[in-house]
Scaffold this motif. Structure first.
Motif, mmCIF file in Angstrom:
data_model
loop_
_atom_site.group_PDB
_atom_site.id
_atom_site.type_symbol
_atom_site.label_atom_id
_atom_site.label_comp_id
_atom_site.label_asym_id
_atom_site.label_seq_id
_atom_site.Cartn_x
_atom_site.Cartn_y
_atom_site.Cartn_z
ATOM 1 N N GLU A 46 -82.517 16.449 18.387
ATOM 2 C CA GLU A 46 -82.925 17.206 19.741
ATOM 3 C C GLU A 46 -82.085 18.502 19.974
ATOM 4 O O GLU A 46 -82.759 19.434 20.427
ATOM 5 N N LEU A 47 -80.826 18.317 19.705
ATOM 6 C CA LEU A 47 -80.010 19.648 19.858
ATOM 7 C C LEU A 47 -80.483 20.587 19.027
ATOM 8 O O LEU A 47 -80.887 21.762 19.503
ATOM 9 N N ALA A 49 -83.367 21.072 17.717
ATOM 10 C CA ALA A 49 -84.921 21.571 18.310
ATOM 11 C C ALA A 49 -84.755 22.613 19.174
ATOM 12 O O ALA A 49 -86.035 23.564 19.472
ATOM 13 N N SER A 50 -83.860 22.508 19.812
ATOM 14 C CA SER A 50 -83.751 23.739 20.939
ATOM 15 C C SER A 50 -83.027 24.869 20.595
ATOM 16 O O SER A 50 -81.794 24.808 20.716
ATOM 17 N N ASN A 51 -83.583 25.627 19.689
ATOM 18 C CA ASN A 51 -82.995 26.658 18.908
ATOM 19 C C ASN A 51 -82.297 27.860 19.962
ATOM 20 O O ASN A 51 -82.336 29.122 19.321
ATOM 21 N N ASP A 52 -81.529 27.381 20.956
ATOM 22 C CA ASP A 52 -81.005 28.407 21.649
ATOM 23 C C ASP A 52 -79.428 28.544 21.313
ATOM 24 O O ASP A 52 -78.770 29.406 21.765
ATOM 25 N N ARG A 58 -72.584 24.471 17.169
ATOM 26 C CA ARG A 58 -72.771 23.199 17.657
ATOM 27 C C ARG A 58 -72.014 22.053 16.871
ATOM 28 O O ARG A 58 -71.333 20.988 17.415
#
Length: 81
Positions: A46-47, A49-52, A58
């Motif tokens: 999930e982390l 997947a949020s390509n920010d 991370r």
């Protein structure tokens, strides 16, 4: 974030990509490294997947103060790929 640890990880990834016989599944490499740093597989996916944010940042975040551990986690994930 430790710049030297991030630089080492990016260099390892670049080297692995250039020497890989096939295409590396970098998503799986990042997930495995994050799991090694203590978070669950689903949360890691999930982390990512949020390509920010840079996946390396991370990994270093979840490794905490032990940036050498983050480098080892990525090294192990690349070796398993």
């Amino acid at each position: 974030m430790s710049n030297s640890a991030a630089e080492r990880i990016h260099a390892m990834i670049s080297a692995a990509r250039s020497t890989a016989k096939g295409e590396l599944d970098m998503h799986e490499v990042y997930v495995k490294a994050l799991v090694r740093c203590g978070i669950g597989r689903e949360e890691a996916a999930e982390l990512l997947a949020s390509n920010d944010q840079d996946p390396v940042a991370r990994i270093l975040h979840f490794a905490g103060e032990s940036h050498n551990f983050a480098v080892l986690a990525v090294e192990e994930a690349l070796a398993a790929a």
